[in-house]
Design an enzyme around this catalytic site. Structure first.
Site, PDB file in Angstrom:
ATOM      1  N   LEU A   1       0.827  -1.212   0.000  1.00 18.04           N
ATOM      2  CA  LEU A   1       0.000   0.000   0.000  1.00 18.04           C
ATOM      3  C   LEU A   1       0.860   1.260   0.000  1.00 18.04           C
ATOM      4  O   LEU A   1       0.453   2.279  -0.552  1.00 18.04           O
ATOM      5  CB  LEU A   1      -0.924   0.011   1.229  1.00 18.04           C
ATOM      6  CG  LEU A   1      -2.048  -1.018   1.237  1.00 18.04           C
ATOM      7  CD1 LEU A   1      -2.816  -0.937   2.537  1.00 18.04           C
ATOM      8  CD2 LEU A   1      -2.986  -0.811   0.053  1.00 18.04           C
ATOM      9  N   GLY A   2       1.987   1.206   0.626  1.00 18.26           N
ATOM     10  CA  GLY A   2       2.841   2.392   0.691  1.00 18.26           C
ATOM     11  C   GLY A   2       4.118   2.088   1.431  1.00 18.26           C
ATOM     12  O   GLY A   2       4.248   1.077   2.113  1.00 18.26           O
ATOM     13  N   GLU A   3       5.076   2.987   1.267  1.00 21.67           N
ATOM     14  CA  GLU A   3       6.370   2.774   1.890  1.00 21.67           C
ATOM     15  C   GLU A   3       6.953   4.116   2.285  1.00 21.67           C
ATOM     16  O   GLU A   3       6.908   5.090   1.521  1.00 21.67           O
ATOM     17  CB  GLU A   3       7.306   2.050   0.925  1.00 21.67           C
ATOM     18  CG  GLU A   3       8.633   1.660   1.528  1.00 21.67           C
ATOM     19  CD  GLU A   3       9.430   0.752   0.609  1.00 21.67           C
ATOM     20  OE1 GLU A   3      10.650   0.629   0.834  1.00 21.67           O
ATOM     21  OE2 GLU A   3       8.839   0.191  -0.324  1.00 21.67           O
ATOM     22  N   GLY A   4       7.473   4.164   3.504  1.00 22.84           N
ATOM     23  CA  GLY A   4       8.118   5.370   3.998  1.00 22.84           C
ATOM     24  C   GLY A   4       9.585   5.114   4.270  1.00 22.84           C
ATOM     25  O   GLY A   4      10.146   4.091   3.880  1.00 22.84           O
ATOM     26  N   HIS A   5      10.185   6.087   4.975  1.00 23.76           N
ATOM     27  CA  HIS A   5      11.612   5.968   5.245  1.00 23.76           C
ATOM     28  C   HIS A   5      11.910   4.830   6.215  1.00 23.76           C
ATOM     29  O   HIS A   5      12.900   4.125   6.082  1.00 23.76           O
ATOM     30  CB  HIS A   5      12.121   7.294   5.822  1.00 23.76           C
ATOM     31  CG  HIS A   5      13.608   7.318   6.004  1.00 23.76           C
ATOM     32  ND1 HIS A   5      14.486   7.299   4.943  1.00 23.76           N
ATOM     33  CD2 HIS A   5      14.367   7.335   7.132  1.00 23.76           C
ATOM     34  CE1 HIS A   5      15.731   7.325   5.403  1.00 23.76           C
ATOM     35  NE2 HIS A   5      15.684   7.340   6.726  1.00 23.76           N
ATOM     36  N   PHE A   6      10.999   4.652   7.201  1.00 20.26           N
ATOM     37  CA  PHE A   6      11.265   3.661   8.249  1.00 20.26           C
ATOM     38  C   PHE A   6      10.478   2.369   8.073  1.00 20.26           C
ATOM     39  O   PHE A   6      10.892   1.332   8.552  1.00 20.26           O
ATOM     40  CB  PHE A   6      10.929   4.249   9.624  1.00 20.26           C
ATOM     41  CG  PHE A   6      11.753   5.458   9.970  1.00 20.26           C
ATOM     42  CD1 PHE A   6      13.116   5.348  10.156  1.00 20.26           C
ATOM     43  CD2 PHE A   6      11.153   6.703  10.091  1.00 20.26           C
ATOM     44  CE1 PHE A   6      13.874   6.457  10.476  1.00 20.26           C
ATOM     45  CE2 PHE A   6      11.910   7.804  10.418  1.00 20.26           C
ATOM     46  CZ  PHE A   6      13.273   7.692  10.596  1.00 20.26           C
TER      47      PHE A   6
ATOM     48  N   LYS B   1       6.793   0.243   6.065  1.00 18.27           N
ATOM     49  CA  LYS B   1       5.925   0.091   4.903  1.00 18.27           C
ATOM     50  C   LYS B   1       4.578  -0.440   5.368  1.00 18.27           C
ATOM     51  O   LYS B   1       4.436  -0.987   6.473  1.00 18.27           O
ATOM     52  CB  LYS B   1       6.544  -0.859   3.886  1.00 18.27           C
ATOM     53  CG  LYS B   1       6.767  -2.282   4.383  1.00 18.27           C
ATOM     54  CD  LYS B   1       7.371  -3.146   3.291  1.00 18.27           C
ATOM     55  CE  LYS B   1       7.580  -4.581   3.788  1.00 18.27           C
ATOM     56  NZ  LYS B   1       8.157  -5.441   2.729  1.00 18.27           N
TER      57      LYS B   1
ATOM     58  N   LYS C   1       1.118  -2.598   9.024  1.00 22.20           N
ATOM     59  CA  LYS C   1       2.252  -1.678   9.048  1.00 22.20           C
ATOM     60  C   LYS C   1       3.424  -2.356   9.750  1.00 22.20           C
ATOM     61  O   LYS C   1       3.280  -2.924  10.829  1.00 22.20           O
ATOM     62  CB  LYS C   1       1.880  -0.399   9.795  1.00 22.20           C
ATOM     63  CG  LYS C   1       2.997   0.639   9.838  1.00 22.20           C
ATOM     64  CD  LYS C   1       2.522   1.916  10.498  1.00 22.20           C
ATOM     65  CE  LYS C   1       3.624   2.967  10.494  1.00 22.20           C
ATOM     66  NZ  LYS C   1       3.174   4.243  11.109  1.00 22.20           N
TER      67      LYS C   1
ATOM     68  N   ASP D   1       2.329  14.537  13.195  1.00 26.43           N
ATOM     69  CA  ASP D   1       2.504  14.237  11.769  1.00 26.43           C
ATOM     70  C   ASP D   1       1.175  14.360  11.032  1.00 26.43           C
ATOM     71  O   ASP D   1       0.863  13.559  10.152  1.00 26.43           O
ATOM     72  CB  ASP D   1       3.075  12.828  11.603  1.00 26.43           C
ATOM     73  CG  ASP D   1       3.670  12.613  10.215  1.00 26.43           C
ATOM     74  OD1 ASP D   1       3.814  13.607   9.482  1.00 26.43           O
ATOM     75  OD2 ASP D   1       3.975  11.459   9.870  1.00 26.43           O
TER      76      ASP D   1
END
Length: 1156
Positions: free
Chosen positions: A881-886, A888, A908, A1003
């Site tokens: 679904l999505g991926e961040g710096h730390f 996914k 997550k 955030d």
């Protein structure tokens, strides 16, 4: 022939006939009590007139009477009642009263053909030798171990063989023609020669005149005597002379010239008896009905009734070949040729063909090492072998069934395991007591020392064993440490202590106190200091150890050594290599320990396909994928595959091979239809029957017994690793299960991961995974049996890791079933001392024994299931679904039923490289979401963790529309200002709840607001959320994390302090995103970067702070009213105290909506 000679011969015959008639007319007196008769002429019968005696005890007294050694007496002899053609089981109890009248014979029942080894085409027979086990070369002509029989046993066997030969108990083989008939007669006369010569030598009679003094008729079978009597006088006279001449020639030349001994005569007599007679060395049983079945296809047993000719089937048991069966052959009738005819008629030819056809070959059912247990039910005896093959014999009465079971049980102990019994109904009391006390049979000193060396030669450890020579003593062989004066170092020495047995009990030789039982004496000695010479030590018993231990109690052959002698090749990796082009990966099915599981297809080639270059067959398989992130444990993964490669058992899942695809390692295993056992059991709406559960337990125990025989350790026995191939709910065939591979071995798992697997992992493995052994599988089986009894319930599921550790530290046990025998079986499997756990053969046997009691298993009260704890294996990944710096986020289906009806969830997780650093933040997010429940905050579903809790994942509701950042640009044409204001109200309501609970989100942005539907949004991603104290009102950031700086208030950028009002500032920026429909060209970051100019790193924050201190803010979006923009500006006040709060924002937005 002279007339006078003929008359003299007739007179002698008439005299003998009169004596015979007179003897037949003598009235025998009726015997009283119980008598045991012997075949040795100088041994008087034993008589018993009262009390109760077991057959085993009577056999021991018989052995002492004829001086047979304990080694041979322990397992070769039994009691027979000739009048009933019946052997008694060793535990049979004779209750002797005034009405008792039983005549028994003490006989060697267990016989191995070619024990004397003259037949080169057959394997010799010997008792196991340590020299051969250690690889010491042995002459091919010499013995490979110690002889099977001692002198006394050979003497008795010789006397028994003569008795059987003369009275037809060992009938001579049937001749096929007239020539063979004469050949058999000559062989019988040869036997008489051997017997007469032996008689003369043993009684010191002169060999020269023995022929004149002794009649050969006393030494040939009664049937042959009757045949000779029917012949005319002249023929008999010639017959007598020929025999006397041959006997004299044999004694004067062969015996004297070749220095033939009594031993040689005995061996020659017995070896000839094996070929001359039919059935010597094997017992033949004729059941009413015979059923032979295999379980693989669920077909009913093959029932073998009598044929049209009235002939049924027979089962043969032999010490050298095992158990076999066949159709009873037609009795062979010798037809004498009619010399007046040159040809036989067609009817005779046809009859001969039929007779030849009916001489059926024996069909092997199993060898003794393949048998798991025997069950007696009334007059039926059922043998179970590995793979759950069965042979059921319906005999004519119960004693016959017990006799048959005792026969197979005895041969099993002689050839496979000297300290195990296959059937409780015939178990010798000595074997049962030895098992309870950890005492060996009469093994010799060399084997006792060998075992002590295997156990580490620790001072005070000892082996208990019965004396080989004296029936009244048990030997303690103890390790004593002495100082070697030459080498100045301690060395182990072995001392023997005697324990005396008597009617008063047991005592250590040289002491005065008797203890009622051996166990009580051993417990008393356990806390004592024993002394010998100048040594002093505390004794520690070494138990029987693993099954099928080598010793001189085992009878060996070259072609049938136990599997335990052949060590599995685990050091060399071996498995079939599968090319990546040969597999097709399907849907994600769940997760294992550090692996992902997928459905798949394996493409197979036939021999013809090799030439064509294509694939002719596709097989559905399971793919277990070890990702590139776990390359450090690839070797352990391959070791599991190599172990599975050595296995071929119908109740163990087939491993096709291993595929290496890029940096992934894939285990390709057969697909099993109904999936894991625990899920199958939980899915059943109708309770599973007790019989169903017992059948599953027996199949699992049988598979593990197979592994134990091969000395292979599974290491992860649990119900989720058991696959259901056939449900058996319709009652036809019953269930059919397969044990799956163990996955990643615990030897490479962390301690936390091991503790997480409690209570399936054995306690000794939690202390040190190097302790992984077959004993650990027995503990795992005990836990799995608990699961099976309670319909797949998870034991200790409500316990934390520390509580599980305390459970083991306190040596606790799982709640036991109501059935006492079943609870006892579980306890024996799950004892904390691995040396005391049952062998799997004993487990299989005892399960059947418990099942016969037809117990009812009451289900445990269902504990309340924590809906927030998710099992990783049920999370089936669909897509990212999505991926961040730390971390996914993945879309998964949580499908515990395995039928694709589970709900979709967002999962997550942290990236592996950030796991150590960021796990505390993810735990914080989990704790926050647990406490928050609001229609505008994304719903917390739960967590799952692996690796003992070191790796965690957050389970949230899945909102398919995505975030506002994705949703608004796609749907701009359908979203008006009123809708945007509604979104703003919902965001503020969620944030107001957060503030009221003293949380700061930190955030808040359009990317973290998710869309449930066109009317509802929810705040998500609480990864940076912090809790503040009531008396402070702010939170100071102490970590150096990547931060969404363009959404941050000045105090956050300057002082790293976050207030509730800081979230209000972020909301103002988020509101700007809503009003611009998240257009990238005018995003907050783009606008601020335009204001501050080109920059990077920390300079970005510095210039951003300067711009904000100058009073610059994001511009008014197109179509935004002054009132609305004014409200946004109130969110961006430089001083936190001056900013509007979320309640004020809600009120203002609500007014705007009402005015629309």
């Amino acid at each position: 022939m002279p007339e006078l000679a003929v008359m003299e011969l007739g007179r002698q015959l008439c005299g003998k006939m009169k004596k015979q008639r007179k003897a037949e007319m003598t009235v025998l007196t009726v015997m009283k009590g119980l008598e045991i008769h012997f075949y040795l002429p100088d041994t008087h019968q034993l008589e018993y007139f009262k009390d109760c005696h077991t057959a085993e005890d009577l056999c021991v007294e018989g052995c002492q009477e004829d001086a047979t050694s304990h080694l041979c007496a322990d397992n070769l002899f039994a009691l027979s009642e000739e009048s009933q053609d019946l052997w008694y089981a060793p535990n049979h109890a004779f209750k002797i009263t005034e009405e008792t009248s039983i005549k028994l014979h003490y006989r060697m029942r267990f016989y191995f053909t070619n024990w004397h080894a003259p037949v080169r085409t057959e394997s010799p027979v010997w008792r196991h030798s340590l020299f051969k086990h250690k690889g010491v070369s042995v002459s091919p002509k010499g013995p490979e171990g110690t002889p099977l029989l001692d002198a006394a046993s050979l003497e008795y066997l010789f006397a028994q063989g003569q008795y059987d030969f003369l009275r037809g108990l060992a009938p001579v083989r049937a001749p096929q023609n007239e020539a063979e008939k004469h050949e058999i007669e000559n062989e019988c006369l040869g036997m008489a020669v051997l017997a007469i010569t032996h008689h003369a030598k043993s009684n010191d009679l002169p060999l020269s005149g023995v022929g004149a003094e002794t009649s050969y008729k006393r030494f040939i079978p009664d049937s042959l005597n009757r045949t000779i009597k029917q012949r005319n006088f002249s023929h008999v006279y010639v017959y007598n002379n020929v025999f006397k001449n041959f006997l004299n020639e044999f004694n004067s030349k062969t015996i004297q010239d070749s220095n033939i001994t009594l031993y040689d005569l005995k061996v020659k007599y017995l070896s000839t008896l094996e070929t001359l007679t039919q059935g010597l060395g094997r017992e033949t049983i004729e059941p009413k009905i015979l059923k032979v079945s295999g379980e693989s296809d669920g077909s009913p047993a093959l029932t073998l009734p009598s044929g049209d000719d009235g002939l049924g089937y027979e089962v043969q048991v032999s010490g050298t070949t095992g158990i076999s069966w066949r159709r009873k052959p037609v009795p062979n009738i010798l037809i004498v040729k009619d010399k007046t005819k040159s040809k036989k008629n067609k009817a005779d030819k046809q009859s001969k063909k039929e007779m030849t056809k009916r001489k059926t070959v024996m069909t092997i059912f199993s060898d003794f090492f393949e048998i798991t247990h025997i069950v007696i039910k009334e007059s039926c005896a059922t043998i179970y072998s590995q793979d759950n093959k069965t042979m059921e014999l319906d005999l004519f009465y119960r004693d016959a069934a017990l006799s048959f079971a005792a026969l197979v049980d005895g041969y099993f102990r002689l050839t496979v395991d000297a300290h195990h019994y296959l059937c409780t109904e015939v178990a010798p009391s000595s074997v049962v007591q030895n098992l309870e006390n950890g005492c060996h049979g009469p093994i010799c000193t060399e084997y006792a020392i060998h075992k002590l060396r295997q156990e580490g030669n620790e001072e005070g450890t000892y082996v208990l064993r019965w004396s080989c020579t004296d029936y009244n003593y048990i030997i303690m062989t103890v390790v004593c440490i002495e100082m070697d004066l030459c080498e100045s170092r301690p060395v182990p020495q072995y001392k023997n202590f005697q324990i005396e047995t008597s009617p008063q009990g047991y005592r250590l030789y040289g002491t005065d106190t008797f203890r009622p039982t051996l166990k009580e004496l051993l417990e008393h000695l356990q806390g004592q200091n024993l002394r010998t010479e100048n040594l002093r030590f505390q004794p520690v018993l070494v138990g029987l150890g693993q099954p099928r231990k080598i010793s001189n109690l085992l009878v060996m052959t070259r072609d049938r050594e136990p599997d335990s002698q052949r060590q599995p090749q685990v050091s060399q990796l071996s498995f079939h290599r599968i090319l990546k082009e040969e597999i097709v990966q399907g849907e994600h099915l769940g997760r294992g320990t550090r692996t992902n599981i997928y459905s798949g297809v394996l493409k197979l080639k036939s021999e013809d396909d090799d030439d064509m270059g294509g694939y002719s067959q596709e097989v559905k398989v399971i793919l277990k994928v070890l990702g590139s992130g776990h390359r450090d444990i690839s070797l352990a993964f391959f070791e599991t595959a190599s172990m599975m490669r050595q296995i071929s058992h119908k109740h163990i899942a087939l491993l096709y091979g291993v595929c290496v695809r890029h940096q992934e390692n894939i285990m390709v295993e057969e697909f099993v239809q109904y999936g894991p056992l625990d899920l199958f059991m939980r899915r059943q709406s109708i309770p599973l029957s007790t019989a169903w559960k017992f059948q599953v337990a027996k199949q699992l125990a049988g598979a593990l017994s197979y592994l134990e025989d091969k000395k292979l350790v599974h290491g992860n026995v649990c119900s989720k690793n058991i696959l259901v191939a056939r449900d058996g709910l319709d009652g036809e065939g019953g269930p059919f299960i397969k044990l799956s591979d163990p996955g990643i071995p615990i030897t490479v798992l962390s301690r936390e991961e091991c503790v997480d697997r409690l209570p399936w992992i054995a306690p000794e493995c939690v202390q040190d995974t190097a302790n992984l052994s077959i004993a650990a599988d027995k503990w795992g089986f005990g836990t799995t049996l608990w699961e099976i009894c309670y319909n797949g319930e998870i034991p200790l599921k409500d316990k934390k890791l520390t509580e599980k550790e305390r459970f083991y530290a306190a040596q606790c046990q799982l709640a036991s079933p109501d059935c006492e025998e079943l609870a006892k079986l579980m306890t024996h499997c799950m004892t904390y001392d691995p040396r005391q756990r049952l062998f799997f053969r004993a487990i299989v046997r005892d399960i059947d024994m418990v099942e016969k009691q037809n117990p009812s298993i009451q289900p445990v009260p269902m504990l309340e299931v924590d809906p927030t704890v998710f099992e990783k294996r049920f999370l089936k990944k669909i897509r990212d679904l999505g991926e961040g710096h730390f971390g996914k986020v993945e879309l998964c289906r949580y499908d515990p039923r395995g039928d694709r009806t589970g709900e979709l969830v967002a999962v997550k997780s942290l990236k592996p490289e950030n796991r150590e650093e960021q796990s505390s933040n993810l735990w914080r997010e989990i704790h926050i979401l647990r406490e928050l429940y609001h229609e505008n905050i994304v719903k917390y579903k739960g967590i799952w963790h692996e690796e003992g809790g070191r790796s965690i994942k957050l389970i949230m509701e899945f909102l398919p529309a995505g975030s506002l950042k994705e949703y608004l640009p796609r749907n701009k044409a359908h979203i008006d200002l009123k809708t945007l204001l509604n979104y703003a109200v919902q965001i503020c309501q969620g944030m107001d709840l957060l503030a009221s609970r003293n949380y700061i989100h930190r955030d808040l942005a359009a990317r973290n607001v998710l869309v449930e539907n066109e009317n509802t949004v929810k705040i998500g991603d609480f990864g940076l959320t912090k809790s503040i104290k009531d008396n402070e009102g702010y939170y100071t950031v102490k970590d150096d994390l990547d931060s969404p700086v363009f959404w941050y208030a000045p105090e956050c950028l300057i002082h790293c302090k976050f207030y509730r009002a800081s979230d209000v500032w972020s909301f103002g920026v988020t509101m700007y995103e809503l009003l611009t429909y998240c257009d990238i060209s005018c995003s907050p970051m783009s606008v601020f970067l335009t204001m501050i100019g080109p920059t990077h790193g920390q300079m970005t924050v510095t210039r951003l702070v300067k711009v904000l201190e100058e009073g610059k803010r994001l511009p008014k979006p197109d179509g935004c009213s002054d009132r609305l923009y004014c409200l946004m500006r109130r969110c961006w006040e430089a001083t936190p105290e001056k900013r509007i709060d979320f309640k004020g924002l809600i009120a203002n937005f609500q007014q705007m909506i009402d005015n629309q």
